[in-house]
Design a protein around this motif. Sequence first.
Motif, PDB file in Angstrom:
ATOM      1  N   GLY A   2      18.604  -4.942   1.238  1.00 44.78           N
ATOM      2  CA  GLY A   2      18.680  -4.244   2.389  1.00 44.78           C
ATOM      3  C   GLY A   2      17.475  -2.902   2.645  1.00 44.78           C
ATOM      4  N   ALA A   3      17.056  -2.739   1.315  1.00 45.30           N
ATOM      5  CA  ALA A   3      16.286  -1.629   1.087  1.00 45.30           C
ATOM      6  C   ALA A   3      14.886  -1.968   2.007  1.00 45.30           C
ATOM      7  CB  ALA A   3      16.069  -1.151  -0.211  1.00 45.30           C
ATOM      8  N   ARG A   4      14.338  -0.748   2.680  1.00 46.55           N
ATOM      9  CA  ARG A   4      13.035  -0.975   3.381  1.00 46.55           C
ATOM     10  C   ARG A   4      11.906  -0.498   2.320  1.00 46.55           C
ATOM     11  NH1 ARG A   4      11.413   2.855   7.173  1.00 46.55           N
ATOM     12  NH2 ARG A   4       9.235   2.617   7.473  1.00 46.55           N
ATOM     13  N   LEU A   5      10.769  -1.129   2.325  1.00 49.30           N
ATOM     14  CA  LEU A   5       9.713  -0.642   1.446  1.00 49.30           C
ATOM     15  C   LEU A   5       8.672   0.306   2.397  1.00 49.30           C
ATOM     16  CD1 LEU A   5       8.072  -0.643  -1.220  1.00 49.30           C
ATOM     17  CD2 LEU A   5       6.914  -2.686  -0.350  1.00 49.30           C
ATOM     18  N   ASP A   6       8.741   1.667   2.231  1.00 55.23           N
ATOM     19  CA  ASP A   6       7.833   2.444   2.684  1.00 55.23           C
ATOM     20  C   ASP A   6       6.570   2.473   2.897  1.00 55.23           C
ATOM     21  OD1 ASP A   6      10.380   3.194   4.473  1.00 55.23           O
ATOM     22  OD2 ASP A   6      10.671   4.681   2.769  1.00 55.23           O
ATOM     23  N   ALA A   7       6.019   2.245   1.589  1.00 59.01           N
ATOM     24  CA  ALA A   7       4.723   2.195   1.210  1.00 59.01           C
ATOM     25  C   ALA A   7       4.536   1.827  -0.404  1.00 59.01           C
ATOM     26  CB  ALA A   7       4.246   4.084   0.955  1.00 59.01           C
ATOM     27  N   VAL A   8       3.042   1.285  -0.321  1.00 58.33           N
ATOM     28  CA  VAL A   8       2.944   0.697  -1.978  1.00 58.33           C
ATOM     29  C   VAL A   8       1.524   1.530  -2.065  1.00 58.33           C
ATOM     30  CG1 VAL A   8       2.005  -1.117  -2.815  1.00 58.33           C
ATOM     31  CG2 VAL A   8       3.543  -1.576  -1.233  1.00 58.33           C
ATOM     32  N   ILE A   9       1.642   2.124  -3.116  1.00 61.61           N
ATOM     33  CA  ILE A   9       0.539   2.990  -3.647  1.00 61.61           C
ATOM     34  C   ILE A   9      -0.254   2.522  -4.953  1.00 61.61           C
ATOM     35  CG2 ILE A   9      -0.227   5.284  -4.271  1.00 61.61           C
ATOM     36  CD1 ILE A   9       2.298   6.475  -2.893  1.00 61.61           C
ATOM     37  N   GLU A  10      -1.492   2.458  -4.751  1.00 64.25           N
ATOM     38  CA  GLU A  10      -2.084   2.044  -6.039  1.00 64.25           C
ATOM     39  C   GLU A  10      -2.914   3.148  -6.670  1.00 64.25           C
ATOM     40  OE1 GLU A  10      -5.943  -0.954  -7.340  1.00 64.25           O
ATOM     41  OE2 GLU A  10      -5.493  -0.897  -5.181  1.00 64.25           O
ATOM     42  N   LEU A  11      -2.490   3.515  -7.822  1.00 62.25           N
ATOM     43  CA  LEU A  11      -3.462   4.364  -8.425  1.00 62.25           C
ATOM     44  C   LEU A  11      -4.646   3.794  -9.034  1.00 62.25           C
ATOM     45  CD1 LEU A  11      -0.555   6.408 -10.261  1.00 62.25           C
ATOM     46  CD2 LEU A  11      -1.748   7.072  -8.181  1.00 62.25           C
ATOM     47  N   VAL A  12      -5.729   4.370  -8.473  1.00 60.02           N
ATOM     48  CA  VAL A  12      -7.144   3.765  -8.919  1.00 60.02           C
ATOM     49  C   VAL A  12      -7.632   4.372 -10.079  1.00 60.02           C
ATOM     50  CG1 VAL A  12      -9.371   3.032  -8.181  1.00 60.02           C
ATOM     51  CG2 VAL A  12      -7.719   2.736  -6.447  1.00 60.02           C
ATOM     52  N   VAL A  13      -7.623   3.689 -11.304  1.00 61.57           N
ATOM     53  CA  VAL A  13      -7.895   4.590 -12.543  1.00 61.57           C
ATOM     54  C   VAL A  13      -8.883   3.649 -13.260  1.00 61.57           C
ATOM     55  CG1 VAL A  13      -5.704   5.367 -12.858  1.00 61.57           C
ATOM     56  CG2 VAL A  13      -6.122   3.151 -13.712  1.00 61.57           C
ATOM     57  N   ASP A  14      -9.639   4.290 -14.337  1.00 60.06           N
ATOM     58  CA  ASP A  14     -10.776   3.866 -15.093  1.00 60.06           C
ATOM     59  C   ASP A  14     -10.081   3.523 -16.439  1.00 60.06           C
ATOM     60  OD1 ASP A  14     -12.579   4.330 -17.407  1.00 60.06           O
ATOM     61  OD2 ASP A  14     -13.860   3.857 -15.706  1.00 60.06           O
ATOM     62  N   ASP A  15      -9.738   2.215 -16.801  1.00 60.15           N
ATOM     63  CA  ASP A  15      -9.177   1.668 -17.978  1.00 60.15           C
ATOM     64  C   ASP A  15      -9.507   2.457 -19.150  1.00 60.15           C
ATOM     65  OD1 ASP A  15      -7.714   0.163 -16.115  1.00 60.15           O
ATOM     66  OD2 ASP A  15      -8.348  -1.634 -17.023  1.00 60.15           O
ATOM     67  N   ALA A  16     -10.899   2.379 -19.296  1.00 56.42           N
ATOM     68  CA  ALA A  16     -11.425   3.152 -20.612  1.00 56.42           C
ATOM     69  C   ALA A  16     -11.070   4.550 -20.559  1.00 56.42           C
ATOM     70  CB  ALA A  16     -13.078   2.880 -20.667  1.00 56.42           C
ATOM     71  N   ALA A  17     -11.188   5.326 -19.614  1.00 58.59           N
ATOM     72  CA  ALA A  17     -10.651   6.801 -19.616  1.00 58.59           C
ATOM     73  C   ALA A  17      -9.311   6.794 -20.018  1.00 58.59           C
ATOM     74  CB  ALA A  17     -11.022   7.290 -18.277  1.00 58.59           C
ATOM     75  N   LEU A  18      -8.414   5.994 -19.351  1.00 59.87           N
ATOM     76  CA  LEU A  18      -6.921   6.306 -19.866  1.00 59.87           C
ATOM     77  C   LEU A  18      -6.969   5.876 -21.404  1.00 59.87           C
ATOM     78  CD1 LEU A  18      -5.283   4.309 -17.101  1.00 59.87           C
ATOM     79  CD2 LEU A  18      -5.780   6.610 -17.309  1.00 59.87           C
ATOM     80  N   VAL A  19      -7.878   5.018 -22.129  1.00 57.56           N
ATOM     81  CA  VAL A  19      -7.643   4.877 -23.411  1.00 57.56           C
ATOM     82  C   VAL A  19      -8.115   6.151 -24.229  1.00 57.56           C
ATOM     83  CG1 VAL A  19      -8.210   3.360 -25.370  1.00 57.56           C
ATOM     84  CG2 VAL A  19      -7.765   2.167 -23.364  1.00 57.56           C
ATOM     85  N   GLY A  20      -9.026   6.659 -23.632  1.00 53.44           N
ATOM     86  CA  GLY A  20      -9.366   7.764 -24.096  1.00 53.44           C
ATOM     87  C   GLY A  20      -8.627   8.977 -24.110  1.00 53.44           C
ATOM     88  N   ARG A  21      -7.607   9.244 -23.051  1.00 54.67           N
ATOM     89  CA  ARG A  21      -6.871  10.039 -23.018  1.00 54.67           C
ATOM     90  C   ARG A  21      -5.568   9.804 -23.765  1.00 54.67           C
ATOM     91  NH1 ARG A  21      -5.823  10.704 -16.368  1.00 54.67           N
ATOM     92  NH2 ARG A  21      -7.988  11.701 -15.892  1.00 54.67           N
TER      93      ARG A  21
END
Length: 92
Positions: A2-21
């Motif tokens: 019965g929970a309501r979904l208020d928002a869906v947020i996509e974090l747009v990222v660069d996969d290669a930059a994440l690997v570098g991090r």
Amino acid sequence: KGARLDAVIELVVDDAALVGRIVHRAEEAKAAGQPVRRDDNPQVFAERLQEYYKKTAPLLGYYYAKGGLSQVDGMAAMDAVAAAIAKVLDKG
């Protein structure tokens, strides 16, 4: 449940930059004499990304079509990302 979904947020990222991090974070931990997390390596991260693209990413189209998807630049500074997420949640 019965929970309501208020928002869906996509974090747009660069996969290669994440690997570098991840590589950088592991190198910093080693240099400081700290343990390196098991998942701080490119192979484990690549596996996690594959799972995301197979199982989670397909839902983006569904939520976009329903008008409930918001995108946030996940590569921005941490404060900017937090503010953008808060803005989305405040609308809900």
